[in-house]
Design a protein around this motif. Structure first.
Motif, PDB file in Angstrom:
ATOM      1  N   GLU A   8      -7.656 -10.669  -7.554  1.00  0.00           N
ATOM      2  CA  GLU A   8      -8.379  -9.392  -7.483  1.00  0.00           C
ATOM      3  C   GLU A   8      -8.460  -8.889  -6.049  1.00  0.00           C
ATOM      4  OE1 GLU A   8     -12.097 -10.305  -9.291  1.00  0.00           O
ATOM      5  OE2 GLU A   8     -11.292 -10.252 -11.346  1.00  0.00           O
ATOM      6  N   GLN A   9      -8.726  -9.788  -5.115  1.00  0.00           N
ATOM      7  CA  GLN A   9      -8.812  -9.374  -3.724  1.00  0.00           C
ATOM      8  C   GLN A   9      -7.457  -8.921  -3.204  1.00  0.00           C
ATOM      9  OE1 GLN A   9     -11.148 -11.455  -0.830  1.00  0.00           O
ATOM     10  NE2 GLN A   9     -12.230 -12.618  -2.385  1.00  0.00           N
ATOM     11  N   ALA A  10      -6.408  -9.670  -3.528  1.00  0.00           N
ATOM     12  CA  ALA A  10      -5.065  -9.326  -3.050  1.00  0.00           C
ATOM     13  C   ALA A  10      -4.618  -7.973  -3.597  1.00  0.00           C
ATOM     14  CB  ALA A  10      -4.080 -10.420  -3.445  1.00  0.00           C
ATOM     15  N   THR A  11      -4.867  -7.742  -4.886  1.00  0.00           N
ATOM     16  CA  THR A  11      -4.451  -6.481  -5.509  1.00  0.00           C
ATOM     17  C   THR A  11      -5.160  -5.292  -4.877  1.00  0.00           C
ATOM     18  OG1 THR A  11      -4.029  -7.611  -7.607  1.00  0.00           O
ATOM     19  CG2 THR A  11      -4.302  -5.218  -7.679  1.00  0.00           C
ATOM     20  N   SER A  12      -6.474  -5.407  -4.698  1.00  0.00           N
ATOM     21  CA  SER A  12      -7.235  -4.291  -4.124  1.00  0.00           C
ATOM     22  C   SER A  12      -6.883  -4.076  -2.663  1.00  0.00           C
ATOM     23  CB  SER A  12      -8.738  -4.533  -4.285  1.00  0.00           C
ATOM     24  OG  SER A  12      -9.149  -5.695  -3.583  1.00  0.00           O
ATOM     25  N   MET A  13      -6.613  -5.162  -1.930  1.00  0.00           N
ATOM     26  CA  MET A  13      -6.249  -5.041  -0.522  1.00  0.00           C
ATOM     27  C   MET A  13      -4.931  -4.299  -0.367  1.00  0.00           C
ATOM     28  SD  MET A  13      -7.142  -5.634   2.553  1.00  0.00           S
ATOM     29  CE  MET A  13      -6.422  -5.751   4.200  1.00  0.00           C
ATOM     30  N   LEU A  14      -3.956  -4.625  -1.206  1.00  0.00           N
ATOM     31  CA  LEU A  14      -2.654  -3.959  -1.131  1.00  0.00           C
ATOM     32  C   LEU A  14      -2.788  -2.457  -1.379  1.00  0.00           C
ATOM     33  CD1 LEU A  14      -0.384  -6.535  -3.010  1.00  0.00           C
ATOM     34  CD2 LEU A  14      -0.302  -5.944  -0.581  1.00  0.00           C
ATOM     35  N   ARG A  15      -3.725  -2.104  -2.233  1.00  0.00           N
ATOM     36  CA  ARG A  15      -3.899  -0.691  -2.573  1.00  0.00           C
ATOM     37  C   ARG A  15      -4.564   0.096  -1.441  1.00  0.00           C
ATOM     38  NH1 ARG A  15      -7.342   1.638  -7.800  1.00  0.00           N
ATOM     39  NH2 ARG A  15      -7.073   3.859  -7.314  1.00  0.00           N
ATOM     40  N   TYR A  16      -5.509  -0.522  -0.731  1.00  0.00           N
ATOM     41  CA  TYR A  16      -6.324   0.229   0.220  1.00  0.00           C
ATOM     42  C   TYR A  16      -6.026  -0.057   1.683  1.00  0.00           C
ATOM     43  CZ  TYR A  16      -9.193   1.656  -3.738  1.00  0.00           C
ATOM     44  OH  TYR A  16      -9.634   2.206  -4.924  1.00  0.00           O
ATOM     45  N   ALA A  17      -5.229  -1.074   1.983  1.00  0.00           N
ATOM     46  CA  ALA A  17      -5.034  -1.475   3.378  1.00  0.00           C
ATOM     47  C   ALA A  17      -4.417  -0.371   4.229  1.00  0.00           C
ATOM     48  CB  ALA A  17      -4.181  -2.741   3.453  1.00  0.00           C
ATOM     49  N   VAL A  18      -3.270   0.133   3.815  1.00  0.00           N
ATOM     50  CA  VAL A  18      -2.565   1.125   4.640  1.00  0.00           C
ATOM     51  C   VAL A  18      -3.363   2.419   4.769  1.00  0.00           C
ATOM     52  CG1 VAL A  18      -0.497   2.545   4.834  1.00  0.00           C
ATOM     53  CG2 VAL A  18      -0.287   0.125   4.233  1.00  0.00           C
ATOM     54  N   PRO A  19      -3.868   3.017   3.655  1.00  0.00           N
ATOM     55  CA  PRO A  19      -4.672   4.234   3.820  1.00  0.00           C
ATOM     56  C   PRO A  19      -5.887   4.036   4.723  1.00  0.00           C
ATOM     57  CG  PRO A  19      -4.086   3.933   1.512  1.00  0.00           C
ATOM     58  CD  PRO A  19      -3.684   2.678   2.229  1.00  0.00           C
ATOM     59  N   SER A  20      -6.521   2.867   4.644  1.00  0.00           N
ATOM     60  CA  SER A  20      -7.707   2.615   5.461  1.00  0.00           C
ATOM     61  C   SER A  20      -7.351   2.474   6.934  1.00  0.00           C
ATOM     62  CB  SER A  20      -8.430   1.354   4.970  1.00  0.00           C
ATOM     63  OG  SER A  20      -8.880   1.522   3.648  1.00  0.00           O
ATOM     64  N   LEU A  21      -6.252   1.787   7.220  1.00  0.00           N
ATOM     65  CA  LEU A  21      -5.818   1.651   8.609  1.00  0.00           C
ATOM     66  C   LEU A  21      -5.440   2.998   9.195  1.00  0.00           C
ATOM     67  CD1 LEU A  21      -3.739  -1.641   8.335  1.00  0.00           C
ATOM     68  CD2 LEU A  21      -5.841  -1.328   9.638  1.00  0.00           C
ATOM     69  N   VAL A  22      -4.786   3.838   8.403  1.00  0.00           N
ATOM     70  CA  VAL A  22      -4.451   5.190   8.863  1.00  0.00           C
ATOM     71  C   VAL A  22      -5.727   5.993   9.121  1.00  0.00           C
ATOM     72  CG1 VAL A  22      -3.371   7.378   8.220  1.00  0.00           C
ATOM     73  CG2 VAL A  22      -2.187   5.217   7.758  1.00  0.00           C
ATOM     74  N   ALA A  23      -6.676   5.893   8.189  1.00  0.00           N
ATOM     75  CA  ALA A  23      -7.940   6.623   8.348  1.00  0.00           C
ATOM     76  C   ALA A  23      -8.677   6.199   9.607  1.00  0.00           C
ATOM     77  CB  ALA A  23      -8.826   6.405   7.124  1.00  0.00           C
ATOM     78  N   SER A  24      -8.575   4.910   9.974  1.00  0.00           N
ATOM     79  CA  SER A  24      -9.279   4.421  11.158  1.00  0.00           C
ATOM     80  C   SER A  24      -8.761   5.058  12.437  1.00  0.00           C
ATOM     81  CB  SER A  24      -9.169   2.895  11.255  1.00  0.00           C
ATOM     82  OG  SER A  24      -7.875   2.493  11.654  1.00  0.00           O
ATOM     83  N   VAL A  25      -7.502   5.466  12.427  1.00  0.00           N
ATOM     84  CA  VAL A  25      -6.915   6.111  13.609  1.00  0.00           C
ATOM     85  C   VAL A  25      -7.537   7.492  13.830  1.00  0.00           C
ATOM     86  CG1 VAL A  25      -4.785   7.023  14.612  1.00  0.00           C
ATOM     87  CG2 VAL A  25      -4.755   4.849  13.356  1.00  0.00           C
TER      88      VAL A  25
END
Length: 406
Positions: free
Chosen positions: A7-24
């Motif tokens: 569950e953690q791996a699946t959700s991380m894959l979905r949100y990691a890139v958009p969240s990192l972009v948003a942090s910029v």
């Protein structure tokens, strides 16, 4: 693979890139970050599980203690002696000039007290308990963390993630009107998008979001501190909230086991290989010590063999730290631990939305609280002082690292 890892791996894959972009694109300072830091009295310099040698604690530059709260009530509704003892202990820290982050009880403690938070008819009583805690500790506690690491099986069980989100949310909403200058929030064990995304409905009540990071100890490290930075950026991009590193640390001892050494461990339990153990896994588990048996029976959501041999519990079974579970330049030695602290606080200065940290932990332990073994490095060698209270090199490294942090 265990369900909670999936569950953690699946959700991380979905949100990691958009969240990192948003942090910029998010501003790295905000009125909310400034206000939470003001309430804290500056950058939080905290520790987990200290003793009461207040002069030694403060000598390291430590100004906060993260303290676990017991469930406050007896079965008849009266205030428990455990609660009164904890409150008295908290007052001793506060009188010594050390602020408190209080961690509210785990769901299982409510259930053991006869208050099952999964039942809708108990919601009002859960809310009343939350209000009692913040009102009764007003003037003593400077921050609350609502329970701990929901998602890790031994902490969240028997709740589902949906139930845990509701459990945290009830507390946050109930405490919010009474908080004043008290910080309130919750934490996660690593990225846990499967917790933080459904929690967004309650973020309006949060003064901070907490995260626990153990790169190089529970998770492999590949490139110095970059993993820490990615996780902090990810969480800020996902939530936009001030961040507290509610647990992090570095183990000062432990090494990989050879194949022969692992075989010798298995032979103590009557088998010569993991394959042979899996063939009659129930018999194998029955030969483990009581604490390890309980961990397997209570927290393995799938195959017991997978829990023992594929996840981090195998580190406990073999009393080892795997080969890749180390940050380059910082071996798992007392000197390596000190070097870690000396370097990482310089790195943390890159993140103005990080408003504080709690080092795990103050003192080495004589046995691992998870598996009960004295030679298990996973939960015995985190301290900045040793088992006899003597300062380790990390004590002085932490003291010096915190001197110029405001």
């Amino acid at each position: 693979m265990e369900q909670y890892i999936k569950e953690q791996a699946t959700s991380m894959l979905r949100y990691a890139v958009p969240s990192l972009v948003a942090s910029v694109f998010r501003k790295h300072t905000s009125p909310e970050i400034f206000e939470s830091k003001r309430k804290a009295g500056g950058f939080i310099k905290g520790i987990c599980h200290p003793n009461e040698n207040f002069a030694q604690i403060k000598g390291a530059g430590i100004r906060w203690n993260r303290e676990d709260l017991p469930f406050p009530f007896n079965a008849d509704g009266s205030v428990s002696q455990n609660w009164l003892n904890c409150k008295a202990k908290i007052k001793r820290y506060v009188d010594a000039g050390i602020k408190i982050m209080a961690v509210t009880p785990y769901p299982r403690e409510y259930i053991e007290a006869g208050l099952d938070p999964r039942l809708p008819e108990n919601e009002a009583r859960v809310r009343e308990a939350a209000v009692f805690m913040i009102k009764d500790l007003k003037g003593l506690v400077s921050a609350f963390q609502i329970t701990n690491e929901m998602g890790v099986p031994r902490f969240i069980n028997p709740l589902t993630m949906e139930e845990a989100v509701r459990f945290i949310g009830i507390h946050l909403a109930a405490m919010h009107p009474y908080r004043g200058d008290i910080l309130i929030g919750y934490n996660s064990a690593g990225p846990q998008a499967n917790l933080h995304v459904p929690m967004k409905a309650y973020h309006k009540y949060c003064d901070y979001i907490g995260i626990d990071i153990y790169i190089g100890c529970f998770a492999p490290a590949t490139n110095w501190f970059i993993e820490f930075g990615l996780l902090l950026r990810y969480l800020y991009g996902l939530t936009g909230k001030p961040i507290i590193l509610t647990e992090f640390g570095y183990i000062s001892g432990g090494a990989p086991k050879t194949k022969e050494e692992k075989t010798a461990v298995l032979q103590r339990y009557g088998v010569s290989s993991e394959k042979e153990a899996r063939e009659d896994i129930q018999t194998f588990v029955s030969k483990l010590n009581t604490r390890m048996q309980d961990q397997v029976k209570n927290n393995a959501s799938g195959d017991w063999g997978d829990f023992l041999f594929q996840l981090d519990f195998c580190n406990h079974l073999y009393s080892e730290l795997p080969k890749h579970t180390v940050i380059p330049r910082f071996p798992h030695t007392p000197e390596g631990q000190a070097g870690f602290y000396a370097a990482i606080f310089k790195y943390f200065a890159k993140f103005p939305y990080l408003i504080g940290t709690f080092v795990y932990c103050y003192q080495d332990s004589r046995e691992c609280y998870v598996c009960g073994q004295s030679d298990c490095p996973t939960e015995t060698r985190w301290g900045i002082v040793d088992m006899d209270g003597r300062e380790k090199p990390s004590y002085y490294a932490l003291r010096d690292a915190w001197k110029n942090i405001k």
